[in-house]
Design a protein around this motif. Structure first.
Motif, PDB file in Angstrom:
ATOM      1  N   LEU A  56       0.859  -1.293   0.069  1.00  0.00           N
ATOM      2  CA  LEU A  56      -0.102  -0.020   0.302  1.00  0.00           C
ATOM      3  C   LEU A  56       0.942   1.363  -0.084  1.00  0.00           C
ATOM      4  N   HIS A  57       2.011   1.175   0.677  1.00  0.00           N
ATOM      5  CA  HIS A  57       2.690   2.490   0.899  1.00  0.00           C
ATOM      6  C   HIS A  57       3.397   3.056  -0.619  1.00  0.00           C
ATOM      7  N   PHE A  96       1.748   2.863  -3.579  1.00  0.00           N
ATOM      8  CA  PHE A  96       0.820   3.460  -4.297  1.00  0.00           C
ATOM      9  C   PHE A  96       0.598   4.979  -4.238  1.00  0.00           C
ATOM     10  N   ARG A 109      -4.964   6.450  -4.831  1.00  0.00           N
ATOM     11  CA  ARG A 109      -5.052   5.040  -4.925  1.00  0.00           C
ATOM     12  C   ARG A 109      -5.089   4.354  -3.684  1.00  0.00           C
ATOM     13  N   ARG A 110      -3.988   4.567  -2.940  1.00  0.00           N
ATOM     14  CA  ARG A 110      -3.938   4.042  -1.599  1.00  0.00           C
ATOM     15  C   ARG A 110      -5.033   4.301  -0.677  1.00  0.00           C
ATOM     16  N   ALA A 146      -7.029   0.875   0.660  1.00  0.00           N
ATOM     17  CA  ALA A 146      -6.751   0.553   2.081  1.00  0.00           C
ATOM     18  C   ALA A 146      -8.070  -0.052   2.720  1.00  0.00           C
ATOM     19  N   ASP A 153       2.651  -2.440  -7.408  1.00  0.00           N
ATOM     20  CA  ASP A 153       2.222  -1.142  -7.657  1.00  0.00           C
ATOM     21  C   ASP A 153       2.812  -0.551  -9.085  1.00  0.00           C
TER      22      ASP A 153
END
Length: 276
Positions: free
Chosen positions: A174-175, A177, A181-182, A186, A219
Motif C-alpha cells: 500500500l505504501h 501506491f 489509489r492508496r 486501504a 504497484d
C-alpha cells in the motif's frame, strides 16, 4: 521463440551461485555507510553488492551467450534508455542482482537474485536464487516450476488452492501506491484474511509459487521484478494479468499486476479490490 536447455539452465544457476559466493554473501551483514547509497528515495537504495554482482553476472552471460542483450536493474538506474533495448532484443537477460536490497543492507536474509532469459517478448527461463539458503526456484515454459535445493534435489511447485476471498492471504504494498489509489485500496484489503508486504519480489514470488500465499498486487511493472517470477508462478499453476486484463509481457512498464491461484480467483480478487 528460443528454448533454454537443461545444460544451459544449470550453467545459469552456476553463474548466480558464483556471484552470490563472490560478491553478495561476503558483503552481507558488513554493509557500511560508505557502501550504501540512495537512488530514487531514502528507502530505495543500492549497495556495492548490487553493483558488483550485476557486473559479474553480466560478464559471465556475455561470455556464455555472445550477443545477448543485458538489462540490469542497476545499469538501467544509471541510464534509463537501456530498458528500451529489451523490446528489440533477439535474446536478453534481465537481472536483479540483489532483490530486497533494503533487507540485505539492514542485515536480514530476505533477499534474492533474479534472472530472466527473454526472447520474443516472452520469458523462456526464470531463475530466482536465495543466497543465504543456497536454493533456487526455476521454470521454463511448459516444463513446470521447481524448487532446487542446495544439494540439487528438485521438488515441483504448486500455487495455493482456490479459496473464498475472506480466507485469502496476499501481498499489497500500500505504501508504494500514489496517495489517492492508496486511500481507495486501504479499506478494501480488509476483505481478505491477511494482507502484507515483504518488500522483496524474490521472496513474494516464492510464497506464491509454493502455495503459502494466494495473491499479490504490484504497484509497478519493472522487468527485473516480474519477468522471472510471473513465469515461475504460471508454471506452478497460477494466473496473472494487469488489473486492466492484459496478459503480462516483460516489456510492459505500465499497469498494476495481479497474480492469483487461477483465473476465477483473479476475478474475485479484482472485484474485491475494485468495489467498496
Amino acid at each position: 521463440m528460443k528454448a533454454v536447455s537443461d545444460e544451459l539452465l544449470d550453467e545459469l544457476m552456476g553463474i548466480m551461485r558464483e556471484a552470490s559466493a563472490g560478491e553478495i554473501l561476503p558483503r552481507f551483514r558488513s554493509v557500511t555507510s560508505d557502501s550504501i547509497r540512495a537512488k530514487t528515495a531514502a528507502d530505495d537504495i543500492v549497495t556495492d553488492a548490487d553493483i558488483a554482482s550485476e557486473r559479474m553476472i553480466s560478464e559471465r552471460l556475455k561470455a556464455r551467450l555472445p550477443g545477448i542483450t543485458i538489462i540490469g536493474e542497476e545499469a538501467v538506474s544509471e541510464d534509463a534508455s537501456n530498458l528500451a533495448k529489451l523490446a528489440d532484443a533477439d535474446l536478453a537477460a534481465v537481472i536483479d542482482p540483489v532483490d530486497g536490497t533494503w533487507h540485505f543492507a539492514h542485515g536480514t536474509p530476505m533477499f534474492g537474485s533474479i534472472l530472466a532469459i527473454v526472447s520474443g517478448e516472452k520469458t523462456i527461463a526464470g531463475i530466482i536464487h536465495y543466497p543465504v539458503l543456497g536454493d533456487f526456484l526455476v521454470a521454463r515454459p511448459g516444463q513446470g516450476a521447481w524448487h532446487v535445493a542446495a544439494d540439487g534435489s528438485r521438488t515441483r511447485l504448486s500455487v495455493a488452492a482456490p479459496s473464498p476471498v475472506n480466507e485469502m492471504h496476499g501481498f499489497i504494498p500500500l505504501h508504494m501506491f500514489e496517495p489517492g489509489r492508496r486511500a481507495e485500496l486501504a479499506p478494501r484489503v480488509l476483505k481478505f484474511l491477511r494482507v502484507t508486504t515483504w518488500r522483496c519480489s524474490a521472496w513474494e514470488y516464492r510464497m506464491l509459487a509454493t502455495g503459502a500465499m494466494s495473491f499479490c498486487l504490484n504497484d509497478s511493472l519493472k522487468p527485473w521484478d516480474h519477468a522471472a517470477g510471473v513465469l515461475i508462478h504460471a508454471e506452478a499453476g497460477g494466473f496473472a494479468a494487469t488489473m486492466a486484463g492484459e496478459v503480462y509481457r516483460p516489456t510492459m512498464t505500465k499497469g498494476h499486476l495481479l497474480t492469483a491461484p487461477d483465473e476465477a480467483s483473479w476475478n474475485s480478487i479484482l472485484t474485491a479490490l475494485s468495489e467498496n
